[in-house]
Design a protein around this motif. Structure first.
Motif, PDB file in Angstrom:
ATOM      1  N   SER A  91       0.834  -1.195   0.000  1.00  0.00           N
ATOM      2  CA  SER A  91       0.000   0.000   0.000  1.00  0.00           C
ATOM      3  C   SER A  91       0.873   1.251   0.000  1.00  0.00           C
ATOM      4  CB  SER A  91      -0.940  -0.007   1.204  1.00  0.00           C
ATOM      5  OG  SER A  91      -0.197   0.120   2.392  1.00  0.00           O
ATOM      6  N   ARG A  92       0.247   2.386  -0.177  1.00  0.00           N
ATOM      7  CA  ARG A  92       0.977   3.662  -0.212  1.00  0.00           C
ATOM      8  C   ARG A  92       1.701   3.958   1.094  1.00  0.00           C
ATOM      9  NH1 ARG A  92      -3.597   7.465  -2.913  1.00  0.00           N
ATOM     10  NH2 ARG A  92      -4.328   5.792  -4.235  1.00  0.00           N
ATOM     11  N   ASP A  93       1.127   3.456   2.195  1.00  0.00           N
ATOM     12  CA  ASP A  93       1.766   3.714   3.492  1.00  0.00           C
ATOM     13  C   ASP A  93       2.783   2.636   3.876  1.00  0.00           C
ATOM     14  OD1 ASP A  93      -0.082   1.744   3.951  1.00  0.00           O
ATOM     15  OD2 ASP A  93      -0.973   2.677   5.716  1.00  0.00           O
ATOM     16  N   LYS A  95       2.422  -0.751   3.924  1.00  0.00           N
ATOM     17  CA  LYS A  95       1.923  -2.016   4.459  1.00  0.00           C
ATOM     18  C   LYS A  95       1.812  -3.041   3.335  1.00  0.00           C
ATOM     19  CE  LYS A  95      -0.668   0.053   8.220  1.00  0.00           C
ATOM     20  NZ  LYS A  95      -1.979   0.306   8.790  1.00  0.00           N
ATOM     21  N   LYS A  96       2.195  -4.273   3.646  1.00  0.00           N
ATOM     22  CA  LYS A  96       2.086  -5.341   2.664  1.00  0.00           C
ATOM     23  C   LYS A  96       0.648  -5.845   2.597  1.00  0.00           C
ATOM     24  CE  LYS A  96       6.780  -7.102   2.951  1.00  0.00           C
ATOM     25  NZ  LYS A  96       7.613  -8.277   3.185  1.00  0.00           N
ATOM     26  N   LEU A  97       0.159  -6.035   1.390  1.00  0.00           N
ATOM     27  CA  LEU A  97      -1.187  -6.555   1.187  1.00  0.00           C
ATOM     28  C   LEU A  97      -1.085  -7.999   0.694  1.00  0.00           C
ATOM     29  CD1 LEU A  97      -2.729  -3.455  -0.602  1.00  0.00           C
ATOM     30  CD2 LEU A  97      -2.861  -4.043   1.808  1.00  0.00           C
ATOM     31  N   PHE A  98      -1.860  -8.883   1.320  1.00  0.00           N
ATOM     32  CA  PHE A  98      -1.817 -10.299   0.998  1.00  0.00           C
ATOM     33  C   PHE A  98      -3.164 -10.756   0.453  1.00  0.00           C
ATOM     34  CE2 PHE A  98       2.208 -11.515   2.876  1.00  0.00           C
ATOM     35  CZ  PHE A  98       2.467 -10.476   3.735  1.00  0.00           C
ATOM     36  N   ILE A  99      -3.129 -11.795  -0.366  1.00  0.00           N
ATOM     37  CA  ILE A  99      -4.352 -12.462  -0.799  1.00  0.00           C
ATOM     38  C   ILE A  99      -4.286 -13.893  -0.292  1.00  0.00           C
ATOM     39  CG2 ILE A  99      -4.724 -11.045  -2.847  1.00  0.00           C
ATOM     40  CD1 ILE A  99      -3.585 -13.394  -4.490  1.00  0.00           C
ATOM     41  N   ASP A 100      -5.438 -14.497  -0.104  1.00  0.00           N
ATOM     42  CA  ASP A 100      -5.507 -15.880   0.360  1.00  0.00           C
ATOM     43  C   ASP A 100      -5.733 -16.779  -0.845  1.00  0.00           C
ATOM     44  OD1 ASP A 100      -5.729 -18.205   1.748  1.00  0.00           O
ATOM     45  OD2 ASP A 100      -7.393 -17.567   3.011  1.00  0.00           O
ATOM     46  N   SER A 101      -4.857 -17.755  -1.033  1.00  0.00           N
ATOM     47  CA  SER A 101      -4.977 -18.658  -2.176  1.00  0.00           C
ATOM     48  C   SER A 101      -5.072 -20.111  -1.725  1.00  0.00           C
ATOM     49  CB  SER A 101      -3.792 -18.469  -3.120  1.00  0.00           C
ATOM     50  OG  SER A 101      -2.578 -18.773  -2.441  1.00  0.00           O
ATOM     51  N   ALA A 102      -5.831 -20.357  -0.663  1.00  0.00           N
ATOM     52  CA  ALA A 102      -6.016 -21.730  -0.170  1.00  0.00           C
ATOM     53  C   ALA A 102      -6.680 -22.579  -1.248  1.00  0.00           C
ATOM     54  CB  ALA A 102      -6.870 -21.725   1.098  1.00  0.00           C
ATOM     55  N   PRO A 103      -6.376 -23.883  -1.310  1.00  0.00           N
ATOM     56  CA  PRO A 103      -6.954 -24.760  -2.327  1.00  0.00           C
ATOM     57  C   PRO A 103      -8.470 -24.776  -2.377  1.00  0.00           C
ATOM     58  CG  PRO A 103      -5.135 -25.857  -1.258  1.00  0.00           C
ATOM     59  CD  PRO A 103      -5.383 -24.580  -0.506  1.00  0.00           C
ATOM     60  N   MET A 104      -9.134 -24.476  -1.279  1.00  0.00           N
ATOM     61  CA  MET A 104     -10.595 -24.515  -1.309  1.00  0.00           C
ATOM     62  C   MET A 104     -11.152 -23.506  -2.304  1.00  0.00           C
ATOM     63  SD  MET A 104     -12.231 -22.778   2.006  1.00  0.00           S
ATOM     64  CE  MET A 104     -12.260 -21.023   2.193  1.00  0.00           C
ATOM     65  N   TYR A 105     -10.444 -22.406  -2.530  1.00  0.00           N
ATOM     66  CA  TYR A 105     -10.917 -21.406  -3.479  1.00  0.00           C
ATOM     67  C   TYR A 105     -10.887 -21.952  -4.904  1.00  0.00           C
ATOM     68  CZ  TYR A 105     -10.479 -18.294   0.474  1.00  0.00           C
ATOM     69  OH  TYR A 105     -10.601 -17.711   1.709  1.00  0.00           O
ATOM     70  N   LYS A 106      -9.893 -22.772  -5.207  1.00  0.00           N
ATOM     71  CA  LYS A 106      -9.827 -23.390  -6.539  1.00  0.00           C
ATOM     72  C   LYS A 106     -10.944 -24.416  -6.705  1.00  0.00           C
ATOM     73  CE  LYS A 106      -4.965 -22.551  -7.034  1.00  0.00           C
ATOM     74  NZ  LYS A 106      -3.966 -22.651  -6.036  1.00  0.00           N
ATOM     75  N   LEU A 107     -11.269 -25.125  -5.638  1.00  0.00           N
ATOM     76  CA  LEU A 107     -12.357 -26.098  -5.697  1.00  0.00           C
ATOM     77  C   LEU A 107     -13.702 -25.407  -5.875  1.00  0.00           C
ATOM     78  CD1 LEU A 107     -11.263 -28.510  -2.832  1.00  0.00           C
ATOM     79  CD2 LEU A 107     -11.120 -28.926  -5.290  1.00  0.00           C
ATOM     80  N   LEU A 108     -13.824 -24.217  -5.318  1.00  0.00           N
ATOM     81  CA  LEU A 108     -15.068 -23.453  -5.410  1.00  0.00           C
ATOM     82  C   LEU A 108     -15.116 -22.539  -6.629  1.00  0.00           C
ATOM     83  CD1 LEU A 108     -15.421 -22.405  -1.673  1.00  0.00           C
ATOM     84  CD2 LEU A 108     -16.708 -24.185  -2.854  1.00  0.00           C
ATOM     85  N   LYS A 109     -14.094 -22.595  -7.457  1.00  0.00           N
ATOM     86  CA  LYS A 109     -13.961 -21.671  -8.577  1.00  0.00           C
ATOM     87  C   LYS A 109     -15.201 -21.661  -9.475  1.00  0.00           C
ATOM     88  CE  LYS A 109     -10.735 -20.323 -12.154  1.00  0.00           C
ATOM     89  NZ  LYS A 109      -9.479 -20.635 -12.804  1.00  0.00           N
ATOM     90  N   ASN A 110     -15.758 -22.812  -9.753  1.00  0.00           N
ATOM     91  CA  ASN A 110     -16.919 -22.887 -10.626  1.00  0.00           C
ATOM     92  C   ASN A 110     -18.223 -22.641  -9.881  1.00  0.00           C
ATOM     93  OD1 ASN A 110     -15.275 -23.447 -12.788  1.00  0.00           O
ATOM     94  ND2 ASN A 110     -15.361 -25.645 -12.445  1.00  0.00           N
ATOM     95  N   LYS A 111     -18.149 -22.552  -8.590  1.00  0.00           N
ATOM     96  CA  LYS A 111     -19.324 -22.265  -7.778  1.00  0.00           C
ATOM     97  C   LYS A 111     -19.443 -20.752  -7.619  1.00  0.00           C
ATOM     98  CE  LYS A 111     -19.846 -26.669  -6.325  1.00  0.00           C
ATOM     99  NZ  LYS A 111     -19.421 -27.404  -7.433  1.00  0.00           N
ATOM    100  N   ARG A 112     -20.563 -20.321  -7.129  1.00  0.00           N
ATOM    101  CA  ARG A 112     -20.741 -18.896  -6.877  1.00  0.00           C
ATOM    102  C   ARG A 112     -20.024 -18.543  -5.570  1.00  0.00           C
ATOM    103  NH1 ARG A 112     -26.165 -15.497  -5.968  1.00  0.00           N
ATOM    104  NH2 ARG A 112     -25.236 -13.514  -6.423  1.00  0.00           N
ATOM    105  N   VAL A 113     -19.013 -17.725  -5.657  1.00  0.00           N
ATOM    106  CA  VAL A 113     -18.173 -17.365  -4.509  1.00  0.00           C
ATOM    107  C   VAL A 113     -18.370 -15.873  -4.223  1.00  0.00           C
ATOM    108  CG1 VAL A 113     -15.826 -17.272  -3.636  1.00  0.00           C
ATOM    109  CG2 VAL A 113     -16.496 -19.105  -5.180  1.00  0.00           C
ATOM    110  N   PRO A 114     -18.578 -15.509  -2.959  1.00  0.00           N
ATOM    111  CA  PRO A 114     -18.710 -14.085  -2.625  1.00  0.00           C
ATOM    112  C   PRO A 114     -17.485 -13.300  -3.095  1.00  0.00           C
ATOM    113  CG  PRO A 114     -19.267 -15.441  -0.735  1.00  0.00           C
ATOM    114  CD  PRO A 114     -18.727 -16.363  -1.785  1.00  0.00           C
TER     115      PRO A 114
END
Length: 118
Positions: A91-93, A95-114
């Protein structure tokens, strides 16, 4: 595992504790850069597991199958749904910004994910 492989299956908190230990091991393996390499942490975890399994083998009334099942369950759950943070940007100040890439997100990829999960 206690139910399937032990003549007298047991229940108790020790299997859950082994599950937490397995979960911490997966977290440390995934986030070596965040936890400072993690080699010492993983060695401590391995020593705790080995020591407890040996004590279980040498003592009557300790269900190592329950311990092993808890450990495997904790590793599997943490691998599938536990955090898998990846550094995305800064970020501009500063701070490091992280994303979560747990395998469950790949399994839910074709499902409707918030949207906040993507």
């Amino acid at each position: 595992m206690s139910y399937w492989f032990c003549r007298m299956p047991a229940v108790g908190a020790s299997g859950a504790i082994f599950g937490l230990v397995g979960s911490v091991a997966v977290f440390v393996l995934r986030h070596k850069d965040i936890v400072g390499g993690g080699k010492e942490d993983l060695q401590h975890i391995a020593h705790v597991i080995a020591l407890n399994m040996v004590i279980g083998l040498l003592s009557n009334g300790i269900d190592n199958w329950g311990h092993l099942g808890g450990l495997i369950g904790g590793v599997a759950a943490s691998w599938l749904i536990g955090p898998a943070w990846k550094h995305e940007s800064t970020s501009r100040d500063g701070k490091k910004l992280f994303i979560d890439s747990a395998p469950m997100y790949k399994l839910l990829k074709n499902k409707r994910v918030p949207k906040q999960w993507k």
